[in-house]
Design an enzyme around this catalytic site. Sequence first.
Site, mmCIF file in Angstrom:
data_model
loop_
_atom_site.group_PDB
_atom_site.id
_atom_site.type_symbol
_atom_site.label_atom_id
_atom_site.label_comp_id
_atom_site.label_asym_id
_atom_site.label_seq_id
_atom_site.Cartn_x
_atom_site.Cartn_y
_atom_site.Cartn_z
ATOM 1 N N TYR A 112 -11.063 1.563 48.284
ATOM 2 C CA TYR A 112 -10.706 2.567 47.288
ATOM 3 C C TYR A 112 -11.351 3.933 47.549
ATOM 4 C CZ TYR A 112 -9.147 -1.605 44.852
ATOM 5 O OH TYR A 112 -8.509 -2.776 44.520
ATOM 6 N N HIS A 126 -7.746 7.612 42.030
ATOM 7 C CA HIS A 126 -8.364 6.926 40.897
ATOM 8 C C HIS A 126 -9.891 6.998 40.940
ATOM 9 C CE1 HIS A 126 -7.139 4.874 37.395
ATOM 10 N NE2 HIS A 126 -7.312 3.626 37.768
ATOM 11 N N TYR A 138 -15.180 -2.502 38.591
ATOM 12 C CA TYR A 138 -13.781 -2.124 38.752
ATOM 13 C C TYR A 138 -13.333 -1.402 37.484
ATOM 14 C CZ TYR A 138 -13.580 -4.631 43.122
ATOM 15 O OH TYR A 138 -13.818 -5.037 44.395
ATOM 16 N N ASN A 149 -10.935 -1.306 35.263
ATOM 17 C CA ASN A 149 -10.492 -1.879 33.987
ATOM 18 C C ASN A 149 -11.617 -2.438 33.128
ATOM 19 O OD1 ASN A 149 -8.038 -1.237 35.066
ATOM 20 N ND2 ASN A 149 -7.214 -3.308 35.025
ATOM 21 N N ASP A 159 -10.137 10.386 36.321
ATOM 22 C CA ASP A 159 -8.886 10.970 36.803
ATOM 23 C C ASP A 159 -7.861 10.999 35.680
ATOM 24 O OD1 ASP A 159 -8.919 7.994 37.143
ATOM 25 O OD2 ASP A 159 -6.811 8.355 37.610
ATOM 26 N N ASN A 171 -6.930 2.762 31.750
ATOM 27 C CA ASN A 171 -7.556 1.474 31.474
ATOM 28 C C ASN A 171 -9.077 1.532 31.425
ATOM 29 O OD1 ASN A 171 -5.155 0.013 31.182
ATOM 30 N ND2 ASN A 171 -4.986 -0.317 33.391
#
Length: 210
Positions: A38, A43, A88, A90, A115, A136
């Site tokens: 990532y 994100h 992560y 979420n 973001d 999220n």
Amino acid sequence: MSIFDIFAKLKRQNDQKQESAGAPEFIIAGLGNPGKRYLNTRHNSGFLAVDAVAKRLDISVKKIKFQSLTAECTIAQKRCLLMKPSTYMNLSGQAVAEAMRFYKILIHNVIIIHDDAALPFGKIRIRKKGSDGGHNGLKNIIRLSGNNNFLRIKIGIGAPEHSGYDLAAWALSCMSADELEQIGDVMKNIDDILSLLVNGKTDEAMNKYN
């Protein structure tokens, strides 16, 4: 005294200095996803912002605490905890809520950098509170903290040109070299924004950067 003893002594002295500086008054959490997969994705703009702040403060955000990579620092005479949750996106609220409980930090002293696909790429928007807006990470923070009255620094990542493009895939796509350079210029303003926010000058920050 061996070189290892010297390093251990210096580490103890550094730890003592950090402890004597006092507990953090503010949490500054940049949202993103951990791991090389990532790295430099849209994100992860929150992670990039925290890294930019840490670089200018000459500190490393690498202490594992509160399910995050963390570092304590001083911004505009205020003690702050920089966080990059490793839960992560979420589940970002798990890390933020844990740090809030530990330091007894009120929601008004929590600043989330994240973001926002609803903003043009490179645009900054500061908000005092609000809904999750479909994000999220924010949704989980609001649910686990029980409150949405935290400060947000939104970093625009733009929206895909084609309306049918999957928004989740867009957010997890890597930025181009030109976009990384542009977002790097945006990050130069984060220090000033944070200085204003921790000193209660939110309206001034909004007037200057929104």
